[in-house]
Write a protein that holds these residues in place. Structure first.
Motif, PDB file in Angstrom:
ATOM      1  N   GLY A   1       0.518  -1.113  -0.211  1.00  0.00           N
ATOM      2  CA  GLY A   1       0.312  -0.079   0.317  1.00  0.00           C
ATOM      3  C   GLY A   1       0.854   0.766   0.223  1.00  0.00           C
ATOM      4  O   GLY A   1       2.078   1.407   0.293  1.00  0.00           O
ATOM      5  N   ASP A   2       0.131   2.203  -0.536  1.00  0.00           N
ATOM      6  CA  ASP A   2       1.101   3.293  -0.725  1.00  0.00           C
ATOM      7  C   ASP A   2       0.429   4.751  -0.540  1.00  0.00           C
ATOM      8  O   ASP A   2      -0.632   4.569  -1.437  1.00  0.00           O
ATOM      9  CB  ASP A   2       2.001   3.690  -2.256  1.00  0.00           C
ATOM     10  CG  ASP A   2       2.475   4.524  -2.913  1.00  0.00           C
ATOM     11  OD1 ASP A   2       2.880   5.385  -2.419  1.00  0.00           O
ATOM     12  OD2 ASP A   2       3.672   4.872  -3.824  1.00  0.00           O
ATOM     13  N   ALA A   3       0.963   6.009   0.340  1.00  0.00           N
ATOM     14  CA  ALA A   3      -0.189   7.033   0.254  1.00  0.00           C
ATOM     15  C   ALA A   3       0.887   8.571   0.943  1.00  0.00           C
ATOM     16  O   ALA A   3       1.664   7.634   1.295  1.00  0.00           O
ATOM     17  CB  ALA A   3      -1.088   6.524   1.313  1.00  0.00           C
TER      18      ALA A   3
ATOM     19  N   GLY B   1       2.126   8.351 -11.240  1.00  0.00           N
ATOM     20  CA  GLY B   1       1.030   7.599  -9.940  1.00  0.00           C
ATOM     21  C   GLY B   1       2.056   6.191 -11.150  1.00  0.00           C
ATOM     22  O   GLY B   1       2.739   7.246 -12.165  1.00  0.00           O
ATOM     23  N   HIS B   2       1.385   5.144 -10.439  1.00  0.00           N
ATOM     24  CA  HIS B   2       1.309   3.559 -10.767  1.00  0.00           C
ATOM     25  C   HIS B   2       0.644   3.105 -10.139  1.00  0.00           C
ATOM     26  O   HIS B   2      -0.232   3.163  -9.094  1.00  0.00           O
ATOM     27  CB  HIS B   2       3.367   4.027 -10.133  1.00  0.00           C
ATOM     28  CG  HIS B   2       3.108   4.311  -8.807  1.00  0.00           C
ATOM     29  ND1 HIS B   2       2.796   3.151  -7.667  1.00  0.00           N
ATOM     30  CD2 HIS B   2       3.332   5.171  -8.315  1.00  0.00           C
ATOM     31  CE1 HIS B   2       2.893   3.310  -6.510  1.00  0.00           C
ATOM     32  NE2 HIS B   2       3.928   4.832  -6.451  1.00  0.00           N
ATOM     33  N   GLY B   3       0.539   1.493 -11.156  1.00  0.00           N
ATOM     34  CA  GLY B   3      -0.097   0.437 -10.617  1.00  0.00           C
ATOM     35  C   GLY B   3       0.598  -0.027  -9.410  1.00  0.00           C
ATOM     36  O   GLY B   3       2.086   0.529  -9.110  1.00  0.00           O
TER      37      GLY B   3
ATOM     38  N   ILE C   1      -4.248   1.326  -8.426  1.00  0.00           N
ATOM     39  CA  ILE C   1      -3.625   2.255  -9.067  1.00  0.00           C
ATOM     40  C   ILE C   1      -2.943   3.260  -7.652  1.00  0.00           C
ATOM     41  O   ILE C   1      -4.355   3.745  -6.620  1.00  0.00           O
ATOM     42  CB  ILE C   1      -3.212   3.407 -10.111  1.00  0.00           C
ATOM     43  CG1 ILE C   1      -4.936   3.593 -10.270  1.00  0.00           C
ATOM     44  CG2 ILE C   1      -4.096   2.027 -11.043  1.00  0.00           C
ATOM     45  CD1 ILE C   1      -5.244   4.297 -11.341  1.00  0.00           C
ATOM     46  N   CYS C   2      -1.692   4.030  -7.561  1.00  0.00           N
ATOM     47  CA  CYS C   2      -1.785   5.130  -7.084  1.00  0.00           C
ATOM     48  C   CYS C   2      -1.452   6.599  -8.065  1.00  0.00           C
ATOM     49  O   CYS C   2      -1.301   6.497  -8.861  1.00  0.00           O
ATOM     50  CB  CYS C   2      -0.192   4.847  -6.839  1.00  0.00           C
ATOM     51  SG  CYS C   2       0.032   3.809  -5.344  1.00  0.00           S
ATOM     52  N   ILE C   3      -2.390   7.489  -6.918  1.00  0.00           N
ATOM     53  CA  ILE C   3      -2.822   9.023  -8.054  1.00  0.00           C
ATOM     54  C   ILE C   3      -1.921   9.638  -6.771  1.00  0.00           C
ATOM     55  O   ILE C   3      -3.003   9.656  -5.928  1.00  0.00           O
ATOM     56  CB  ILE C   3      -3.850   9.069  -7.796  1.00  0.00           C
ATOM     57  CG1 ILE C   3      -5.244   7.349  -9.180  1.00  0.00           C
ATOM     58  CG2 ILE C   3      -4.842  10.374  -8.487  1.00  0.00           C
ATOM     59  CD1 ILE C   3      -6.243   8.208  -9.267  1.00  0.00           C
ATOM     60  N   GLU C   4      -1.019  10.362  -7.347  1.00  0.00           N
ATOM     61  CA  GLU C   4      -0.475  11.529  -6.658  1.00  0.00           C
ATOM     62  C   GLU C   4      -0.071  12.195  -6.981  1.00  0.00           C
ATOM     63  O   GLU C   4       1.258  13.128  -7.065  1.00  0.00           O
ATOM     64  CB  GLU C   4       0.711  10.011  -6.424  1.00  0.00           C
ATOM     65  CG  GLU C   4       1.485   9.207  -6.933  1.00  0.00           C
ATOM     66  CD  GLU C   4       2.777   8.843  -6.236  1.00  0.00           C
ATOM     67  OE1 GLU C   4       3.521   9.429  -5.739  1.00  0.00           O
ATOM     68  OE2 GLU C   4       3.424   7.280  -6.785  1.00  0.00           O
ATOM     69  N   PRO C   5      -1.008  13.228  -6.931  1.00  0.00           N
ATOM     70  CA  PRO C   5      -0.746  14.548  -7.383  1.00  0.00           C
ATOM     71  C   PRO C   5       0.615  15.482  -7.013  1.00  0.00           C
ATOM     72  O   PRO C   5       0.233  15.555  -5.995  1.00  0.00           O
ATOM     73  CB  PRO C   5      -2.107  15.336  -7.349  1.00  0.00           C
ATOM     74  CG  PRO C   5      -2.704  14.685  -6.743  1.00  0.00           C
ATOM     75  CD  PRO C   5      -2.411  13.593  -6.403  1.00  0.00           C
TER      76      PRO C   5
ATOM     77  N   TYR D   1       0.020  15.173  -2.416  1.00  0.00           N
ATOM     78  CA  TYR D   1      -1.271  14.091  -1.628  1.00  0.00           C
ATOM     79  C   TYR D   1      -1.021  12.900  -2.644  1.00  0.00           C
ATOM     80  O   TYR D   1      -0.884  12.468  -3.819  1.00  0.00           O
ATOM     81  CB  TYR D   1      -2.479  14.952  -2.001  1.00  0.00           C
ATOM     82  CG  TYR D   1      -3.528  13.852  -1.058  1.00  0.00           C
ATOM     83  CD1 TYR D   1      -3.681  13.892   0.637  1.00  0.00           C
ATOM     84  CD2 TYR D   1      -4.719  13.459  -1.373  1.00  0.00           C
ATOM     85  CE1 TYR D   1      -4.204  13.052   0.528  1.00  0.00           C
ATOM     86  CE2 TYR D   1      -5.352  13.140  -1.075  1.00  0.00           C
ATOM     87  CZ  TYR D   1      -6.188  12.616   0.506  1.00  0.00           C
ATOM     88  OH  TYR D   1      -6.462  12.154   0.939  1.00  0.00           O
ATOM     89  N   GLU D   2      -1.353  11.240  -1.982  1.00  0.00           N
ATOM     90  CA  GLU D   2      -1.640   9.993  -2.752  1.00  0.00           C
ATOM     91  C   GLU D   2      -2.543   9.211  -2.002  1.00  0.00           C
ATOM     92  O   GLU D   2      -2.539   9.239  -0.761  1.00  0.00           O
ATOM     93  CB  GLU D   2      -0.169   9.605  -2.525  1.00  0.00           C
ATOM     94  CG  GLU D   2       0.376   7.861  -3.146  1.00  0.00           C
ATOM     95  CD  GLU D   2       1.488   7.352  -3.282  1.00  0.00           C
ATOM     96  OE1 GLU D   2       2.211   7.307  -2.204  1.00  0.00           O
ATOM     97  OE2 GLU D   2       1.705   6.769  -4.220  1.00  0.00           O
ATOM     98  N   ASN D   3      -2.658   8.593  -2.536  1.00  0.00           N
ATOM     99  CA  ASN D   3      -3.829   6.859  -2.032  1.00  0.00           C
ATOM    100  C   ASN D   3      -3.966   6.280  -2.691  1.00  0.00           C
ATOM    101  O   ASN D   3      -3.858   6.387  -4.217  1.00  0.00           O
ATOM    102  CB  ASN D   3      -5.581   7.460  -2.149  1.00  0.00           C
ATOM    103  CG  ASN D   3      -5.376   8.323   0.047  1.00  0.00           C
ATOM    104  OD1 ASN D   3      -5.154   8.112   0.405  1.00  0.00           O
ATOM    105  ND2 ASN D   3      -6.469   9.613  -0.634  1.00  0.00           N
TER     106      ASN D   3
HETATM  107 CO    CO Z   1       3.150   6.395  -5.770  1.00  0.00          CO
END
Ligand code: CO
Ligand code: MF3
Ligand code: CO
Length: 247
Positions: A104-106, A167-169, A198-202, A231-233
């Motif tokens: 998990g990545d945030a 961002g990335h899978g 996926i990680c969405i991370e503006p 900011y990422e989730n």
């Molecule tokens: Co990431």
């Protein structure tokens, strides 16, 4: 290659992502002016390992810490150090945890003490960029609609969208296909599938979108020295919407 996760794998992703979320909550409760960024990293290491998980960044391509702690003009990948966090700073903390073989990545950008209105607005708009990106997101939506939404909102607010990092899978690996840029053309790219994570991370800069890569091999800073927020989730794509696994 894009991995679509099975229901069992998604359960394991939920667990890793819950740990990431709790770790960031723990950091948010404890981070304060006077601490070094290394002390923040120690909080992260302690919390993640107490959950029976592993901080994925530790040793990743030689990265020396359990978190990335990026202060003000540092965009991302700030290596925890003796830098002291001071009143008025904005500090992004980005963590990845692995448990049962899944990651998990945030990331969150924390406001330290009395932060200027212009920095507060940057942090707020950066979070809004994420939520604009997931509006209407579901299986079948073109990938670059995400970046289009982020870019539109950021630039409407006069900010620069970082292009050099994306961002990335995510799954068994911290970084999987596809790349998820924060800029792009509406309607372009592959169509998202249910079961993708996926990680969405503006990463949004107050000034220019341009960044510099430090000689330390990691630290990314804004080219103009102005502040940046992140900011990422980790997000699960479903047939009828998304589930934010790290919220
Ligand atoms: Co990431
Ligand atoms: N968590 C970062 C991301 O969002 C990756 C950090 S890699 C590290 O993709 F090695 F710098 F930790
Ligand atoms: Co991250």
């Amino acid at each position: 290659m894009i991995n679509v996760k099975t229901p069992d794998e998604i359960e394991l992703m939920r667990e890793s992502c819950r740990i990431v979320k709790e770790t960031l909550d723990f950091v948010g409760k404890n981070i304060r002016a006077g601490m070094t960024t290394k002390e923040v990293d120690e909080l992260v290491y302690r919390y993640i390992t107490s959950c029976g998980a592993i901080p994925s960044s530790l040793g990743y391509c030689g990265y020396p810490a359990s978190s990335c702690v990026s202060v003000n003009e540092v965009v991302v990948h700030g290596i925890p150090s003796d830098r002291i966090i001071v009143d008025g700073d904005i500090v992004s903390v980005d963590i990845t945890a692995e448990k049962n073989g899944f990651n998990g990545d945030a990331a969150r950008t924390f406001l330290i003490g009395d932060v200027s209105e212009e920095k507060k607005r940057l942090v707020k708009v950066t979070e809004e960029c994420f939520f604009k990106a997931i509006e209407g997101l579901q299986a079948g939506v073109p990938l670059y609609d995400i970046g289009y939404a982020v870019q539109t909102h950021a630039e409407a607010n006069g900010y620069g969208v970082v292009r050099a990092l994306v961002g990335h899978g995510i799954g068994r690996e911290m970084h999987e296909d596809p790349s998820v840029p924060n800029y792009g053309k509406k309607g372009a790219g592959m169509r998202l599938k249910a079961g993708m994570t996926i990680c969405i991370e503006p990463m949004i800069n107050m000034g220019t979108y341009k960044v510099d890569f430090n000689r330390d091999g990691w630290t990314v800073t804004t080219a103009d020295g102005k502040p940046s927020a992140h900011y990422e989730n980790t997000v699960l794509i479903k047939e009828d919407g998304v589930e934010i696994l790290t919220l």
